[in-house]
Design an enzyme around this catalytic site. Structure first.
Site, PDB file in Angstrom:
ATOM      1  N   PHE A  28      70.342  48.218  36.639  1.00 49.46           N
ATOM      2  CA  PHE A  28      69.610  49.294  37.074  1.00 49.46           C
ATOM      3  C   PHE A  28      68.280  48.643  37.969  1.00 49.46           C
ATOM      4  CE2 PHE A  28      71.672  51.014  33.521  1.00 49.46           C
ATOM      5  CZ  PHE A  28      71.933  52.315  33.651  1.00 49.46           C
ATOM      6  N   GLU A  29      68.047  49.388  39.012  1.00 47.36           N
ATOM      7  CA  GLU A  29      67.049  48.809  40.001  1.00 47.36           C
ATOM      8  C   GLU A  29      65.699  48.630  39.530  1.00 47.36           C
ATOM      9  OE1 GLU A  29      67.393  51.336  43.539  1.00 47.36           O
ATOM     10  OE2 GLU A  29      69.049  51.929  42.281  1.00 47.36           O
ATOM     11  N   ASN A  30      65.243  49.431  38.473  1.00 44.64           N
ATOM     12  CA  ASN A  30      63.960  49.003  38.059  1.00 44.64           C
ATOM     13  C   ASN A  30      63.871  47.989  37.132  1.00 44.64           C
ATOM     14  OD1 ASN A  30      65.699  50.284  36.086  1.00 44.64           O
ATOM     15  ND2 ASN A  30      63.846  51.459  34.919  1.00 44.64           N
TER      16      ASN A  30
END
Lengths: 292, 325
Positions: free
Chosen positions: A91-93
């Site tokens: 996930f990008e976070n």
């Protein structure tokens, strides 16, 4: 503090609207497909459920996947349960997960997506993995996808002027750098133009060889899963009709595509979701927030 | 030296009109809504807003007229889609937006953090995001043609095998460094000097703090320095970079703070319903920002019931970590 005078509402399916711009919202984060109605020919599953099951089959066992939100998130859940137990989600976070979050999430930073994760560090870390070629598959949504699989989630120019959309988020990065990417969106002429008005996320550009020419290291679109069909890509970089969803006829697909869509020699019917797949979907999206 | 002050003082002193402000660097978690609302109340003007995704906080600050420019990868309401003030500002008022991607905003801040003018990347080549955008320029790689390791698409089929290689591409995109005038982060706990612990979603917080000229740390709790020093791997902000420390319970509501409160999904949905027109948005700001003096008053308006509903229902503590030797 005052007491409970205010009604604490929970999101309910009926509260979401179907307007164009609202649903291209989280283009970067996953699939912005409308809440779908029950498939006409079959009362046993919804269009959202069919799309999730179809997306899940794109994930191969052991793959590293940029999961995204909405329908692809549930596709990851289904794939893990059915045929890809060793897939890993990024996930990008900065979150890396070997197991899906234990309950339904609305954003990738919701606390259930942190609890039980394999790693929670920074965005540069996961984006670095993506850039260095460690990510096999990414899922994307968009306002528009064109003939060569280019995506627009920035702005749409119409007769009334510009409609501003939220923007790339990480979509451009995933489309640029993953080994392959899959798009999910509603099937309409408006959403599938011959050419996107703004190329937020690069597909095959104007055809074969374009990605290499502009300097992209790898990747490109492999499937567009719509509310009517699945499009795949020829060696020349152009999309073709690969399968049609049950109950949809070919004219309906062709008439609602913004260019003269080529078709595979033998167009298949998109397989219906199995009982096990439906069970996995409904156990996760209990209220049907994303899939009904 | 204690840097503890209240939110009003921190914003008044450190955020001046026309400055660039980085916010919401931890993506959808720990967004400093209380700080953003104080910026709105103090009627700051001409700001350049920097962030990957700030969920609805950017939209509120745009609706309040604080913004002149936005440098962001995504602006909207993550759960619901578009945000209306942002749309109105761009479509009707022509607000300047520098379109970024999540990765390139991270690289811009990282370049700023490292003190170099730019960093190279392979992303976004051929994308319209970079066109006419002063943050990007293409260059030829000085090391083109050499091989670098890459994924082969199927590591699982050969888990012990070495990675395949691919040629280093000739073209590179460079991303210009960004050094925000102020970076504001929300964390679980900090000491009085600003040494801060955070766990959960980091996003681009680390580089956003290092790149900034000034830093405001907003913490759910102020703790003794011994608490921070007991777990240095969890320290995301070293105090010497920090200018102000604000203790602010529920300061990130409606976004979640891991271990403190969950996301208020209904609030995001209600915001979407309640800000469709300019008048509605003004009424929303009047009710939740201008009409409350500070975060304590906001929490009071939110109500004990709603806060209880968001509280942690089942604690999940990490295994103990032994720093002994």
């Amino acid at each position: 503090m005052k007491t409970c005078t205010e009604n604490v509402e929970t999101p309910s399916p009926s509260s979401r609207e179907g307007s164009f711009s609202d649903h291209v919202g989280t283009a970067a984060l996953g699939c912005p497909v409308e809440r779908s109605s029950t498939v006409a020919s079959s009362p046993t599953y919804t269009m959202g459920e069919l799309m999730v099951a179809t997306a899940a089959r794109e994930i191969r066992d052991g793959e590293i996947v940029f999961v995204g939100m909405r329908l692809p998130l549930i596709a990851f859940v289904v794939a893990k349960k059915m045929h890809a137990p060793n897939a890993v989600g990024l996930f990008e976070n900065g979150v890396i997960r070997a197991t899906p979050a234990s309950e339904l999430i609305y954003t990738m930073a919701d606390p259930p997506n942190i609890l039980g994760a394999t790693q929670c560090l920074d965005m540069l870390g996961v984006m670095g993995l993506l850039q260095s070629g460690r990510v096999h598959l990414g899922f994307l949504g968009a306002a528009e996808v064109d003939r060569f699989g280019n995506l627009n989630s920035t702005e749409v120019r119409g007769p009334k002027g510009i409609t501003r959309l939220p923007g790339s988020g990480g979509a451009c990065d995933i489309a640029s750098l993953a080994h392959r990417f899959v798009v999910l969106l509603e099937h309409s002429k408006q959403r599938l133009p011959e050419r996107v008005s703004f190329r937020t996320s690069p597909g095959n550009g104007d055809g074969a060889g374009w990605r290499k020419r502009v300097g992209l290291p790898r990747g490109g679109p492999v499937a567009v899963i719509t509310t009517k069909a699945v499009l795949r890509f020829d060696e020349d970089g152009e999309a073709y009709l690969a399968s049609i969803h049950p109950g949809v006829d070919i004219e309906d697909v062709l008439e609602n595509t913004g260019w003269k869509l080529r078709a595979a020699e033998a167009i298949e019917q998109t397989p219906e979701p199995s009982a096990e797949e439906l069970q996995a979907i409904r156990e996760y999206d209990k209220e049907g927030f994303w899939t009904r | 030296m204690s840097k503890v002050c209240n939110m009003r003082e921190a914003i008044a002193e450190l955020v001046s009109d026309g400055s660039s402000v980085a916010l919401g660097l931890q993506m959808e978690q720990m967004i400093p809504f209380a700080a953003g609302h104080e910026i709105i109340r103090q009627k700051k003007r001409g700001l350049r807003l920097i962030g990957p995704i700030s969920d609805i906080l950017f939209d509120q600050m745009i609706g309040a007229g604080c913004m002149e420019q936005v440098i962001a990868a995504w602006v909207g309401n993550v759960m619901m889609g578009s945000a209306y003030n942002f749309r109105r500002a761009v479509e009707q008022d022509g607000m300047k937006v520098f379109n970024m991607t999540n990765f390139t905003i991270a690289l811009a801040l990282q370049a700023g953090a490292m003190g170099v003018p730019f960093l190279p990347t392979n992303t976004a080549l051929g994308s319209d995001v970079t066109r006419g955008n002063e943050f990007f320029a293409e260059i030829d790689s000085p090391f083109a043609g050499e091989q670098k390791p890459s994924g082969d698409g199927r590591p699982w089929s050969n888990p012990r095998g070495a990675r395949q290689t691919e040629p280093i591409t000739e073209k590179l995109l460079t991303v210009r460094a960004l050094n925000p005038d102020v970076t504001i982060v929300h964390v679980q706990r900090a000491d009085r000097e600003g040494n801060a612990h955070c766990w959960g979603s980091f996003g681009v917080m680390l580089e956003g703090v290092r790149a900034a000229k000034r830093v405001i740390v907003v913490a759910e709790e102020i703790v003794e320095p011994e608490v921070i020093a007991s777990d240095p791997n969890r320290t995301v902000v070293p105090g010497f970079l920090v200018n102000a420390v604000v203790e602010c319970r529920y300061g990130a509501h409606p976004s979640p703070v891991q271990g403190y409160y969950k996301r208020d999904d209904a609030f995001f949905r209600q915001y979407h319903e309640q800000t469709k027109t300019k008048n509605d948005s003004d009424a929303w700001l009047e009710r939740w920002v201008y009409g409350v003096a500070d975060r304590a008053a906001y929490v009071n308006q939110l109500g004990a019931c709603r806060c209880e509903g968001l509280a942690v229902k089942q604690h999940a503590y990490a295994a103990q970590t032994d720093f002994g030797y």
